[in-house]
Write a protein that holds these residues in place. Sequence first.
Motif, PDB file in Angstrom:
ATOM      1  N   CYS A  29       0.820  -1.201   0.000  1.00 10.95           N
ATOM      2  CA  CYS A  29       0.000   0.000   0.000  1.00 10.95           C
ATOM      3  C   CYS A  29       0.860   1.260   0.000  1.00 10.95           C
ATOM      4  CB  CYS A  29      -0.938  -0.012   1.205  1.00 10.95           C
ATOM      5  SG  CYS A  29      -2.200   1.270   1.171  1.00 10.95           S
ATOM      6  N   LEU A  30       1.899   1.284   0.821  1.00 12.14           N
ATOM      7  CA  LEU A  30       2.785   2.444   0.869  1.00 12.14           C
ATOM      8  C   LEU A  30       3.518   2.638  -0.455  1.00 12.14           C
ATOM      9  CD1 LEU A  30       4.332   2.020   4.433  1.00 12.14           C
ATOM     10  CD2 LEU A  30       2.919   3.947   3.668  1.00 12.14           C
ATOM     11  N   VAL A  31       4.020   1.552  -1.019  1.00 12.22           N
ATOM     12  CA  VAL A  31       4.743   1.648  -2.285  1.00 12.22           C
ATOM     13  C   VAL A  31       3.843   2.193  -3.383  1.00 12.22           C
ATOM     14  CG1 VAL A  31       5.884   0.326  -4.107  1.00 12.22           C
ATOM     15  CG2 VAL A  31       6.422  -0.139  -1.709  1.00 12.22           C
ATOM     16  N   GLN A  32       2.650   1.643  -3.497  1.00  9.30           N
ATOM     17  CA  GLN A  32       1.725   2.112  -4.534  1.00  9.30           C
ATOM     18  C   GLN A  32       1.380   3.580  -4.336  1.00  9.30           C
ATOM     19  OE1 GLN A  32      -2.075   0.147  -4.604  1.00  9.30           O
ATOM     20  NE2 GLN A  32      -2.536   0.824  -6.673  1.00  9.30           N
ATOM     21  N   GLN A  33       1.130   3.970  -3.092  1.00 15.50           N
ATOM     22  CA  GLN A  33       0.728   5.345  -2.811  1.00 15.50           C
ATOM     23  C   GLN A  33       1.847   6.336  -3.113  1.00 15.50           C
ATOM     24  OE1 GLN A  33      -1.920   6.865  -2.424  1.00 15.50           O
ATOM     25  NE2 GLN A  33      -2.169   7.997  -0.514  1.00 15.50           N
ATOM     26  N   LEU A  34       3.052   6.060  -2.642  1.00 15.97           N
ATOM     27  CA  LEU A  34       4.141   7.013  -2.816  1.00 15.97           C
ATOM     28  C   LEU A  34       4.695   7.015  -4.242  1.00 15.97           C
ATOM     29  CD1 LEU A  34       6.064   6.738   0.576  1.00 15.97           C
ATOM     30  CD2 LEU A  34       4.217   8.277  -0.104  1.00 15.97           C
ATOM     31  N   GLU A  35       4.663   5.878  -4.894  1.00 17.80           N
ATOM     32  CA  GLU A  35       5.067   5.861  -6.302  1.00 17.80           C
ATOM     33  C   GLU A  35       4.104   6.662  -7.154  1.00 17.80           C
ATOM     34  OE1 GLU A  35       5.420   1.818  -7.561  1.00 17.80           O
ATOM     35  OE2 GLU A  35       7.510   1.630  -6.881  1.00 17.80           O
ATOM     36  N   THR A  36       2.821   6.569  -6.851  1.00 15.16           N
ATOM     37  CA  THR A  36       1.805   7.251  -7.650  1.00 15.16           C
ATOM     38  C   THR A  36       1.795   8.752  -7.395  1.00 15.16           C
ATOM     39  OG1 THR A  36       0.421   5.268  -7.640  1.00 15.16           O
ATOM     40  CG2 THR A  36      -0.658   7.345  -8.174  1.00 15.16           C
ATOM     41  N   THR A  37       1.890   9.153  -6.135  1.00 17.66           N
ATOM     42  CA  THR A  37       1.715  10.568  -5.788  1.00 17.66           C
ATOM     43  C   THR A  37       3.012  11.366  -5.836  1.00 17.66           C
ATOM     44  OG1 THR A  37       1.979  10.026  -3.437  1.00 17.66           O
ATOM     45  CG2 THR A  37      -0.272  10.059  -4.333  1.00 17.66           C
ATOM     46  N   LEU A  38       4.119  10.771  -5.420  1.00 18.24           N
ATOM     47  CA  LEU A  38       5.398  11.481  -5.355  1.00 18.24           C
ATOM     48  C   LEU A  38       6.418  10.969  -6.360  1.00 18.24           C
ATOM     49  CD1 LEU A  38       5.901  11.744  -1.467  1.00 18.24           C
ATOM     50  CD2 LEU A  38       5.124  13.541  -3.034  1.00 18.24           C
ATOM     51  N   ILE A  45       1.185   9.505   3.084  1.00 17.18           N
ATOM     52  CA  ILE A  45       1.485   8.399   3.998  1.00 17.18           C
ATOM     53  C   ILE A  45       0.261   8.082   4.847  1.00 17.18           C
ATOM     54  CG2 ILE A  45       2.877   7.692   5.982  1.00 17.18           C
ATOM     55  CD1 ILE A  45       5.160   9.398   4.754  1.00 17.18           C
ATOM     56  N   ALA A  46      -0.398   9.129   5.351  1.00 15.44           N
ATOM     57  CA  ALA A  46      -1.600   8.929   6.172  1.00 15.44           C
ATOM     58  C   ALA A  46      -2.708   8.263   5.372  1.00 15.44           C
ATOM     59  CB  ALA A  46      -2.079  10.270   6.727  1.00 15.44           C
ATOM     60  N   ASP A  47      -2.829   8.629   4.087  1.00 17.71           N
ATOM     61  CA  ASP A  47      -3.863   8.018   3.245  1.00 17.71           C
ATOM     62  C   ASP A  47      -3.628   6.516   3.090  1.00 17.71           C
ATOM     63  OD1 ASP A  47      -5.077  10.440   2.899  1.00 17.71           O
ATOM     64  OD2 ASP A  47      -4.238  10.824   0.904  1.00 17.71           O
ATOM     65  N   ALA A  48      -2.364   6.114   3.087  1.00 13.17           N
ATOM     66  CA  ALA A  48      -2.063   4.679   2.991  1.00 13.17           C
ATOM     67  C   ALA A  48      -2.291   3.990   4.330  1.00 13.17           C
ATOM     68  CB  ALA A  48      -0.621   4.478   2.529  1.00 13.17           C
ATOM     69  N   MET A  49      -1.805   4.587   5.398  1.00 11.38           N
ATOM     70  CA  MET A  49      -1.858   3.934   6.706  1.00 11.38           C
ATOM     71  C   MET A  49      -3.256   3.944   7.323  1.00 11.38           C
ATOM     72  SD  MET A  49       1.046   2.583   7.194  1.00 11.38           S
ATOM     73  CE  MET A  49       0.660   2.036   8.866  1.00 11.38           C
ATOM     74  N   ILE A  50      -4.149   4.787   6.826  1.00 10.52           N
ATOM     75  CA  ILE A  50      -5.510   4.801   7.374  1.00 10.52           C
ATOM     76  C   ILE A  50      -6.213   3.467   7.141  1.00 10.52           C
ATOM     77  CG2 ILE A  50      -6.761   5.651   5.339  1.00 10.52           C
ATOM     78  CD1 ILE A  50      -8.279   7.528   7.240  1.00 10.52           C
ATOM     79  N   GLN A  51      -5.708   2.713   6.189  1.00 11.66           N
ATOM     80  CA  GLN A  51      -6.285   1.398   5.918  1.00 11.66           C
ATOM     81  C   GLN A  51      -5.852   0.354   6.951  1.00 11.66           C
ATOM     82  OE1 GLN A  51      -6.079   0.234   1.694  1.00 11.66           O
ATOM     83  NE2 GLN A  51      -5.155   2.242   1.297  1.00 11.66           N
ATOM     84  N   PHE A  52      -4.925   0.744   7.835  1.00  8.44           N
ATOM     85  CA  PHE A  52      -4.414  -0.185   8.853  1.00  8.44           C
ATOM     86  C   PHE A  52      -4.500   0.500  10.222  1.00  8.44           C
ATOM     87  CE2 PHE A  52      -2.260  -0.696   4.801  1.00  8.44           C
ATOM     88  CZ  PHE A  52      -2.523  -2.025   4.503  1.00  8.44           C
ATOM     89  N   PRO A  53      -5.705   0.737  10.707  1.00  6.29           N
ATOM     90  CA  PRO A  53      -5.898   1.546  11.921  1.00  6.29           C
ATOM     91  C   PRO A  53      -5.295   0.933  13.182  1.00  6.29           C
ATOM     92  CG  PRO A  53      -7.944   0.458  11.277  1.00  6.29           C
ATOM     93  CD  PRO A  53      -6.983   0.254  10.149  1.00  6.29           C
ATOM     94  N   ASP A  54      -5.000  -0.355  13.173  1.00  8.58           N
ATOM     95  CA  ASP A  54      -4.439  -0.989  14.360  1.00  8.58           C
ATOM     96  C   ASP A  54      -2.938  -0.766  14.505  1.00  8.58           C
ATOM     97  OD1 ASP A  54      -6.937  -1.966  14.994  1.00  8.58           O
ATOM     98  OD2 ASP A  54      -6.588  -3.916  14.030  1.00  8.58           O
ATOM     99  N   TYR A  55      -2.318  -0.138  13.509  1.00  8.00           N
ATOM    100  CA  TYR A  55      -0.871   0.012  13.535  1.00  8.00           C
ATOM    101  C   TYR A  55      -0.460   1.466  13.788  1.00  8.00           C
ATOM    102  CZ  TYR A  55       0.109  -4.737  12.087  1.00  8.00           C
ATOM    103  OH  TYR A  55       0.222  -6.102  12.058  1.00  8.00           O
ATOM    104  N   HIS A  56       0.459   1.636  14.733  1.00  4.33           N
ATOM    105  CA  HIS A  56       1.064   2.944  14.978  1.00  4.33           C
ATOM    106  C   HIS A  56       2.260   3.102  14.042  1.00  4.33           C
ATOM    107  CE1 HIS A  56      -1.416   3.576  18.520  1.00  4.33           C
ATOM    108  NE2 HIS A  56      -1.057   2.381  18.970  1.00  4.33           N
ATOM    109  N   TYR A  57       2.526   4.341  13.652  1.00  2.21           N
ATOM    110  CA  TYR A  57       3.632   4.580  12.734  1.00  2.21           C
ATOM    111  C   TYR A  57       4.201   5.982  12.932  1.00  2.21           C
ATOM    112  CZ  TYR A  57       0.450   7.434   9.887  1.00  2.21           C
ATOM    113  OH  TYR A  57      -0.417   8.406   9.442  1.00  2.21           O
TER     114      TYR A  57
END
Length: 275
Positions: free
Chosen positions: A93-102, A132-144
């Motif tokens: 999820c992070l790779v797809q998000q950051l590759e696409t947006t940045l 980053i927040a847009d990607a991690m919002i899909q994993f609410p149980d994880y702190h980052y």
Amino acid sequence: MDEWRGGFLIFTSDCYISNQCIMPDAYQPDWDIYTCHIEDKPAIIGLDLDLRRFAPLSKKPYAIFISVYLKNPRADGFPQGDEFTMLGEIEDCLVQQLETTLQAHFVGRTMSNGIRDFYFYASGTLLHDKYIADAMIQFPDYHYDFGVKEDKTWELYFDFLFPDVQEFQRIQNRKVLRTLKQHGDIAERARLIDHWIYFSAETERELYGQQVQRLGFVIEARPVDERDPHPYGLRLSRNDRTDEESIDAAVMLLWELAQEMNARYDGWETVIVAQ
């Protein structure tokens, strides 16, 4: 008869424009992992090794890291059970998000002390926190956590993620051994394995040859290439198995002796023994 070479390859080529960033057309993602320690804690580092041939990329001077904290790590700090799968989903999820947006380039990851870190290089960092927040919002149980640093020389990649020369050679050994295994090689069967070493002086080559002959190696050839900074070559052979322990022992023995003489160990080659 098939042959496989374990060593270092250098390519030169033209470039093409991809994802708004210039990348050499010879670039091929080459991910591998190795174990080490980070701040005295056991660690696993995975990285794209092929970037070493082209980095630093001048169009991507910003390093971005994201630290994801494991929910239930083992005593050694590594994940257990289904958390392996979940961390893989977070990475995708992070790779797809950051590759696409940045147009960021994913270069490596670490696992140590209950934390999975992901590392990227990007041309800019505008709104990186939102992406980053847009990607991690899909994993609410994880702190980052996350951070950004200008890194024009790619110090993070070369000085932190990249293995030392000995570990790098072990990684190259494993690549060749995996290829041998895929072709049915029987690692327990000994066979002749050839090694190449190159020297800047003929006297060093002869001294090296005398030492390794006492270790069971046979000198097969003494090639000379005056165009090379290390023009005096030595091809050695010895009967060895192709399991990882045997190969690493032989290669590191020759490599370390070569380092003492300012010589260049240039890889190994063998035949497939499938029956």
